[in-house]
Motif scaffolding. Structure first.
Motif, short mmCIF file in Angstrom:
data_model
loop_
_atom_site.label_atom_id
_atom_site.label_comp_id
_atom_site.label_asym_id
_atom_site.label_seq_id
_atom_site.Cartn_x
_atom_site.Cartn_y
_atom_site.Cartn_z
N THR A 1 -26.55 56.78 31.69
CA THR A 1 -25.28 56.46 31.03
C THR A 1 -24.27 55.91 32.02
O THR A 1 -24.29 56.25 33.20
N ASP B 1 -27.93 62.94 35.66
CA ASP B 1 -27.64 61.64 35.04
C ASP B 1 -27.98 60.51 36.00
O ASP B 1 -27.96 60.69 37.23
N PRO C 1 -20.16 58.60 30.47
CA PRO C 1 -20.30 60.04 30.22
C PRO C 1 -19.02 60.66 29.66
O PRO C 1 -17.95 60.07 29.78
N ASP C 2 -19.14 61.86 29.09
CA ASP C 2 -17.95 62.57 28.57
C ASP C 2 -16.93 62.72 29.71
O ASP C 2 -15.75 62.47 29.54
N ASN D 1 -20.01 61.13 24.07
CA ASN D 1 -21.30 60.60 24.48
C ASN D 1 -22.39 61.66 24.30
O ASN D 1 -23.47 61.37 23.76
N SER D 2 -22.10 62.88 24.75
CA SER D 2 -23.13 63.93 24.68
C SER D 2 -23.53 64.25 23.23
O SER D 2 -24.67 64.65 22.98
N SER E 1 -22.55 66.96 33.94
CA SER E 1 -23.27 65.73 33.55
C SER E 1 -23.65 65.81 32.07
O SER E 1 -23.74 66.90 31.50
N VAL E 2 -23.88 64.64 31.49
CA VAL E 2 -24.31 64.62 30.07
C VAL E 2 -25.65 65.36 29.95
O VAL E 2 -25.89 66.09 28.97
N SER E 3 -26.50 65.23 30.96
CA SER E 3 -27.81 65.89 30.90
C SER E 3 -27.65 67.41 30.83
O SER E 3 -28.40 68.09 30.12
#
Ligand code: UT7
Length: 325
Positions: free
Chosen positions: A81, A108, A84-85, A52-53, A90-92
């Protein structure tokens, strides 16, 4: 007081296309059924190794380039999202690391298909309050992670992708001029990610099915039409505009028949409504982000256009914004 507006957009779509004809070979379905019931022709599916990231980072880089904003100057990163991974980081934070946005706060948001608008409204308020000067808001989904490829009720509907925008204060009367966020948790059972029960530690074997999406399509369909029409009307009223002032409505892309029903309910001509579901299917939070990107790219939204963004999704969660472009 100056408005907060969108100063740059980005997107990323995985290369691999999964067509209705490919799905015909996997489950008991047909190209005709999928097109007539949903409007979808194909969708993008990320590679197993693509996280995802990875999608989010590519969309973010394009948005920053278009906004002409140096990553070092980014003050806030929000990623919407539901795929997420991992739970953390977090993806952020993964995006922050990749783009070297060392001075940014990052978190996120989980509001399913409405996450992008929840993120935009949150970031807008934090900029308006003076906490941050700008924000990078990303919607990124690798929803294929949750796909049960033997379930024709769901596997034909979804796809992977990401979209992003940069927000900051803007001059003049343009910018995000109204917001509406809403949730109806009591209908949450209509669409959920479920796993079968895990066996306890003291038992001999542990079995757990992979998490996958389940939905009650017909009930969701009705809720989607009513919620999106209501959200759009409230946001338009809050913006002190009339329906006839609206140049382009960009809705969540869950089903072309839902979009047509919303258009009929609002009395808006379909040519004022942006639709790209045929190419991507439902990408949850990323659907409206990619649709907004393409509506601008294709000239359907121009400087001065009154734009309505409206979403609906699992939760149930709906949202709308009116943006003067
Ligand atoms: O992202 C936000 C949340 N999601 C939504 O808002 C989605 C809302 N719902 C929908 O978009 C639609 O309800 C669906 C596209 C999910 C389904 O369309 P429908 O017209 O409501 O179909 P249905 O579920 O009533 O199914 C009609 C028939 C059933 O067969 P029987 O029981 O009539 O014999 C299904 O088994 O179509 C069958 N069916 C399929 N047939 C071929 C369901 N999926 C498929 C398929 N291919 N992929």
């Amino acid at each position: 007081m100056s408005n907060v507006g969108i100063i740059g957009l980005g997107h990323y779509l995985p290369e691999r296309r999964l067509t209705n004809f490919d799905l015909e070979k996997m489950v008991d379905t047909s190209n005709e059924w999928i097109i007539s019931r949903t409007g979808i022709r194909e969708r993008r599916i990320a590679e197993i190794t693509e996280r995802n990231s990875d999608l989010a980072i590519k969309a973010a880089r394009e948005a920053l380039k278009n906004a002409k904003l140096d990553p070092h100057k980014v003050e806030l990163i929000i990623v919407a999202t539901i795929s997420p991974d991992t739970s953390f980081p977090s993806v952020s934070c993964l995006v922050q690391k990749a783009i070297h946005a060392r001075h940014a706060a990052a978190f996120d948001i989980g509001a399913a298909c409405s996450g992008y608008l929840y993120g935009i409204t949150t970031a807008k308020q934090l900029i308006q309050n003076g906490l941050f000067k700008n924000a990078l808001v990303i919607a990124s989904e690798k929803i294929s992670t949750y796909m049960d490829w033997t379930d024709r009720n769901t596997c034909v509907l979804f796809g992977d992708g990401a979209g992003a925008c940069v927000l900051s204060k803007v001059r003049g009367n343009r910018g995000i001029i109204s917001d509406y966020l809403h949730a109806e948790g009591h209908f949450g059972g209509l669409m959920a990610i479920i796993s079968k029960e895990r066996k306890a530690l003291d038992q001999k074997t542990t079995t757990m099915d992979l998490p996958r999406i389940t939905m009650q399509g017909k009930e969701l369909f009705k809720a989607a039409v009513n919620s999106m029409a209501k959200a759009a009307l409230i946001a338009i009223k809050k913006a002190k505009l009339k329906l006839s002032d609206i140049d382009c409505l960009v809705p969540h892309q869950a089903n072309d028949r839902i979009i047509s029903a919303v258009a009929r309910k609002l009395g808006l001509p379909k040519d004022k409504i942006f639709v790209n579901i045929d190419q991507y299917g439902n990408m949850s939070s990323a659907s409206i982000a990619v649709a907004l990107y393409e509506a601008v790219e294709q000239g359907k939204i121009k400087r001065g256009s009154n734009v309505v963004l409206v979403t609906f999704g699992a939760g149930l969660v709906s949202a709308a914004n009116v943006v003067k472009w």
